[in-house]
Design a protein around this motif. Structure first.
Motif, mmCIF file in Angstrom:
data_model
loop_
_atom_site.group_PDB
_atom_site.id
_atom_site.type_symbol
_atom_site.label_atom_id
_atom_site.label_comp_id
_atom_site.label_asym_id
_atom_site.label_seq_id
_atom_site.Cartn_x
_atom_site.Cartn_y
_atom_site.Cartn_z
ATOM 1 N N MET A 56 14.303 24.461 -32.838
ATOM 2 C CA MET A 56 15.128 24.858 -31.928
ATOM 3 C C MET A 56 14.158 25.604 -31.213
ATOM 4 O O MET A 56 13.452 26.329 -31.649
ATOM 5 N N PRO A 57 13.704 25.439 -29.873
ATOM 6 C CA PRO A 57 12.885 26.257 -29.313
ATOM 7 C C PRO A 57 13.168 27.807 -29.303
ATOM 8 O O PRO A 57 14.247 28.084 -29.470
ATOM 9 N N GLY A 58 12.347 28.636 -29.319
ATOM 10 C CA GLY A 58 12.344 30.056 -29.160
ATOM 11 C C GLY A 58 12.938 30.617 -27.999
ATOM 12 O O GLY A 58 13.479 29.779 -27.111
ATOM 13 N N ALA A 59 12.958 31.946 -28.104
ATOM 14 C CA ALA A 59 13.289 32.772 -26.935
ATOM 15 C C ALA A 59 12.897 32.322 -25.396
ATOM 16 O O ALA A 59 11.476 32.204 -25.449
ATOM 17 N N SER A 60 13.658 32.474 -24.443
ATOM 18 C CA SER A 60 13.202 32.100 -23.075
ATOM 19 C C SER A 60 12.376 33.373 -22.913
ATOM 20 O O SER A 60 12.343 34.637 -22.826
ATOM 21 N N VAL A 61 10.932 32.835 -22.291
ATOM 22 C CA VAL A 61 10.108 33.912 -21.812
ATOM 23 C C VAL A 61 10.131 34.126 -20.262
ATOM 24 O O VAL A 61 9.934 35.138 -19.708
ATOM 25 N N GLN A 62 10.390 32.974 -19.759
ATOM 26 C CA GLN A 62 10.322 33.086 -18.153
ATOM 27 C C GLN A 62 11.001 31.778 -17.431
ATOM 28 O O GLN A 62 10.946 30.857 -18.551
ATOM 29 N N SER A 63 11.769 31.723 -16.704
ATOM 30 C CA SER A 63 12.694 30.698 -16.070
ATOM 31 C C SER A 63 12.461 30.649 -14.567
ATOM 32 O O SER A 63 12.289 31.563 -13.962
ATOM 33 N N SER A 64 12.487 29.454 -14.155
ATOM 34 C CA SER A 64 12.534 29.047 -12.778
ATOM 35 C C SER A 64 14.070 28.190 -12.496
ATOM 36 O O SER A 64 14.511 27.838 -13.651
ATOM 37 N N GLU A 65 13.980 27.589 -11.501
ATOM 38 C CA GLU A 65 15.474 26.722 -11.216
ATOM 39 C C GLU A 65 15.127 25.496 -12.052
ATOM 40 O O GLU A 65 15.944 25.098 -12.367
ATOM 41 N N LEU B 289 6.372 26.824 -24.570
ATOM 42 C CA LEU B 289 6.954 25.391 -24.669
ATOM 43 C C LEU B 289 7.604 25.346 -23.319
ATOM 44 O O LEU B 289 8.216 26.298 -22.711
ATOM 45 N N VAL B 290 7.318 24.219 -22.343
ATOM 46 C CA VAL B 290 7.844 23.845 -21.331
ATOM 47 C C VAL B 290 9.034 23.134 -21.474
ATOM 48 O O VAL B 290 9.007 22.187 -22.116
ATOM 49 N N CYS B 291 10.132 23.540 -21.085
ATOM 50 C CA CYS B 291 11.318 23.009 -21.347
ATOM 51 C C CYS B 291 12.524 22.486 -19.928
ATOM 52 O O CYS B 291 12.407 23.582 -19.165
ATOM 53 N N LEU B 292 13.158 21.551 -20.132
ATOM 54 C CA LEU B 292 14.003 21.404 -19.054
ATOM 55 C C LEU B 292 15.385 21.882 -19.886
ATOM 56 O O LEU B 292 15.702 21.483 -21.068
ATOM 57 N N GLU B 293 16.466 22.672 -19.082
ATOM 58 C CA GLU B 293 17.564 22.992 -19.907
ATOM 59 C C GLU B 293 18.769 22.280 -19.102
ATOM 60 O O GLU B 293 18.972 22.480 -17.754
ATOM 61 N N GLU B 294 19.703 22.204 -19.618
ATOM 62 C CA GLU B 294 21.063 22.062 -18.868
ATOM 63 C C GLU B 294 21.795 23.245 -18.940
ATOM 64 O O GLU B 294 21.913 23.911 -19.980
ATOM 65 N N GLN C 261 19.270 31.555 -28.340
ATOM 66 C CA GLN C 261 18.843 30.384 -28.764
ATOM 67 C C GLN C 261 19.890 29.336 -28.065
ATOM 68 O O GLN C 261 20.979 29.281 -28.054
ATOM 69 N N PRO C 262 19.277 28.477 -27.616
ATOM 70 C CA PRO C 262 20.077 27.585 -26.680
ATOM 71 C C PRO C 262 20.456 26.378 -27.825
ATOM 72 O O PRO C 262 20.094 26.183 -28.815
ATOM 73 N N ASP C 263 21.506 25.622 -27.351
ATOM 74 C CA ASP C 263 21.839 24.466 -28.290
ATOM 75 C C ASP C 263 20.916 23.375 -28.210
ATOM 76 O O ASP C 263 20.192 23.320 -27.066
ATOM 77 N N GLU C 264 20.566 22.891 -29.118
ATOM 78 C CA GLU C 264 19.394 21.863 -29.291
ATOM 79 C C GLU C 264 19.763 20.554 -28.169
ATOM 80 O O GLU C 264 18.750 20.216 -27.605
ATOM 81 N N ALA C 265 20.884 20.173 -27.917
ATOM 82 C CA ALA C 265 21.214 19.053 -27.202
ATOM 83 C C ALA C 265 21.017 19.550 -25.670
ATOM 84 O O ALA C 265 20.904 18.665 -24.956
ATOM 85 N N ASP C 266 20.961 20.763 -25.247
ATOM 86 C CA ASP C 266 20.723 21.353 -24.019
ATOM 87 C C ASP C 266 19.485 21.601 -23.522
ATOM 88 O O ASP C 266 19.124 21.861 -22.542
ATOM 89 N N VAL C 267 18.522 21.348 -24.486
ATOM 90 C CA VAL C 267 16.983 21.537 -24.307
ATOM 91 C C VAL C 267 16.125 20.231 -24.383
ATOM 92 O O VAL C 267 16.297 19.527 -25.320
ATOM 93 N N THR C 268 15.284 19.913 -23.654
ATOM 94 C CA THR C 268 14.540 18.699 -23.237
ATOM 95 C C THR C 268 13.001 19.429 -23.392
ATOM 96 O O THR C 268 12.768 20.107 -22.472
ATOM 97 N N ARG C 269 12.239 19.146 -24.526
ATOM 98 C CA ARG C 269 11.020 19.615 -24.426
ATOM 99 C C ARG C 269 10.137 18.507 -23.562
ATOM 100 O O ARG C 269 10.201 17.617 -24.045
ATOM 101 N N ILE C 270 9.333 19.296 -22.818
ATOM 102 C CA ILE C 270 8.353 18.220 -21.975
ATOM 103 C C ILE C 270 6.985 18.562 -22.137
ATOM 104 O O ILE C 270 6.017 18.015 -21.465
ATOM 105 N N GLY C 271 6.412 19.864 -22.683
ATOM 106 C CA GLY C 271 5.090 20.083 -22.916
ATOM 107 C C GLY C 271 4.975 21.534 -23.388
ATOM 108 O O GLY C 271 5.678 22.076 -23.888
#
Length: 184
Positions: A1-10, A61-66, A73-83
């Motif tokens: 599961m991806p780690g803690a959020s460091v920074q977010s945009s829209e 880790l660059v992620c798209l999130e629902e 920690q997000p739910d695994e199903a809500d995170v798409t790793r893209i880079g």
């Protein structure tokens, strides 16, 4: 599961790279569409785990999130790793950026957004007058990303690496803190 959020945009969230993300990174880096343009050697999961564990780079880790981005920690199903975007050598010399995105999201602006966020973070965290990056001469997308963010070509290492059947030039780029501030 991806780690803690460091920074977010829209659109994206940068998260810390965790041990559970290594399988995603290893599979992505085995894809010739990524491996050849960035010139990485092929590593199995254990080799990559050791490399990341012994490396002092800042890795994001660059992620798209629902839904709402969260530092939890997000739910695994809500995170798409893209880079991934990494900042290397920041503690002892000019920081150097490295980045990649899975081919399925190329051309959608996620790379520019993620690298821009990491540049902001690097200039905030480190007292450095500049940030560097490199791209192979044939990697037009990566060179275009760097140039669109204000990086200037600083040099070229001719016939730097043998990639996909040919010796390739490495183009070196730099971005001054003052130029970044002016752009922003």
């Amino acid at each position: 599961m991806p780690g803690a959020s460091v920074q977010s945009s829209e659109r994206i969230t940068l998260r810390t790279v965790e041990k559970e993300d290594i399988r995603f990174i290893q599979r992505a880096m085995a894809n010739p569409e990524l491996r050849y343009p960035i010139g990485n050697r092929l590593m199995n999961q254990t080799q990559l785990e050791e490399h990341i564990e012994n490396d002092d780079s800042d890795r994001f880790l660059v992620c798209l999130e629902e839904g709402e981005a969260s530092s939890e920690q997000p739910d695994e199903a809500d995170v798409t790793r893209i880079g991934e975007v990494a900042v290397m050598d920041a503690d002892w010399k000019r920081p150097e950026l490295g980045y990649w995105l899975v081919p399925e999201v190329h051309g959608q602006g996620y790379g520019t957004e993620a690298v821009s966020m990491v540049i902001d973070d690097t200039f905030r965290q480190y007292d450095t007058p500049a940030i560097g990056a490199e791209a192979y001469d044939f990697n037009d997308a990566s060179r275009g990303l760097l140039e669109s963010l204000g990086f200037s070509e600083e040099g070229r290492r001719r016939k730097f690496m043998f990639i996909n059947g040919a010796h390739r030039d490495m183009v070196q780029y730099g971005l001054l803190r003052d130029d970044w501030r002016e752009e922003r």
